[in-house]
Design an enzyme around this catalytic site. Sequence first.
Site, PDB file in Angstrom:
ATOM      1  CE  LYS A   1      -4.260   1.131   2.520  1.00  0.00           C
ATOM      2  NZ  LYS A   1      -5.005   1.175   1.320  1.00  0.00           N
TER       3      LYS A   1
ATOM      4  CB  CYS B   1      -2.356   9.403  -5.451  1.00  0.00           C
ATOM      5  SG  CYS B   1      -3.883   9.053  -4.555  1.00  0.00           S
TER       6      CYS B   1
ATOM      7  CE  LYS C   1       0.183   2.796  -9.981  1.00  0.00           C
ATOM      8  NZ  LYS C   1      -0.484   2.063  -8.871  1.00  0.00           N
TER       9      LYS C   1
ATOM     10  CB  ILE D   1      -1.464   4.439 -16.828  1.00  0.00           C
ATOM     11  CG1 ILE D   1      -2.718   3.621 -17.124  1.00  0.00           C
ATOM     12  CG2 ILE D   1      -0.683   4.725 -18.084  1.00  0.00           C
ATOM     13  CD1 ILE D   1      -3.745   4.280 -18.040  1.00  0.00           C
ATOM     14  CG  ASN D   2      -2.174   5.712 -10.215  1.00  0.00           C
ATOM     15  OD1 ASN D   2      -3.196   5.089  -9.931  1.00  0.00           O
ATOM     16  ND2 ASN D   2      -1.368   6.202  -9.289  1.00  0.00           N
ATOM     17  CB  THR D   3      -6.885   5.508 -11.308  1.00  0.00           C
ATOM     18  OG1 THR D   3      -6.442   6.478 -10.344  1.00  0.00           O
ATOM     19  CG2 THR D   3      -6.809   4.118 -10.699  1.00  0.00           C
TER      20      THR D   3
ATOM     21  N   GLY E   1      -6.532  -2.327 -16.057  1.00  0.00           N
ATOM     22  CA  GLY E   1      -7.616  -3.099 -16.645  1.00  0.00           C
ATOM     23  C   GLY E   1      -7.303  -4.532 -16.996  1.00  0.00           C
TER      24      GLY E   1
END
Length: 308
Positions: A48, A135, A171, A197-199, A250
Amino acid sequence: MQETQRLAVELPGLSLKNPIIAASGTCGYGQEAAKKYNLNHLGSLVLKSTTLYPRQGNPRPRVCETSAGWLNANGLQNVGITAATNEKIPWLRKNYPQLPIIASAAGFSEDEYVKVVSEFANTAGVKAIELNVSCPNVKHGGMAMGTDPEVLQRLVKQVVKAALGIPIYVKLTPNVTNIVPLAQAAEQGGANGLTMINTLTGLSIDLKTRRPALANVTGGLSGPAIKPLALRMIHQVRQVSSLPIIGVGGIESAEDVLEFMMAGANAVQIGAASFHDPLACPKIAADLPIVMDRYGIKKLTDLWEVRF
């Protein structure tokens, strides 16, 4: 050829038995996922994202399902660097001594990132550190440092020094017009690899309340909806960089893993798939050799040579 040889992947700091890595935020610090399956089925896992001090995260609700994925706005909830290094990582080392551990460092200033990375670098068992500069659901910091190439390059230079030789994987955020300059900035700063990738920042609205489904209003979109975008961005970066890339976004099947590696990834992370199936990671790892046989792939690293 033995199955272990077919699936094995070597990356800076990481000798992976297979390319399947549990993504940060989907398995806590390992203890949660270990209740569901044997973590030795993984190539690795990313802890995390951890900040200098403990964080309670954003107000609830933090997660909602969308038509093709999930929106989350956890807000970097975590135990803080002291508990992570003194309690969480020692537990993993004791129970899974052969599992390569990737720590995830987050912060709200350059100084905080450096301190967190330094603590992780001095913790036995940490083989690599993922730098979370992407983030999308915290205010002040986080993604802000990952959208400006100049700022990112400076930050990476500082954390590479603090890492004491432990490989740094940056990231990258997809919430930019062009991800390539960010990848180049990370490389010029001395990064050993990229995670991408991140979100993507998204919004969902509850028709009954006429309010956003998340208390934070927006959140990070993950799941099948972002897979084509992740593939496109990985392919773009692979054209200009030879850095190892850990692909994420995904992935829900062994077929998806092969697509990512053909696009330019050297290994992959499984994230949102674990939300609706906690056994997604070990299942995909088990399916890989079967699907490889179907498509005539002798070993995964052969896909690193695919170019288009």
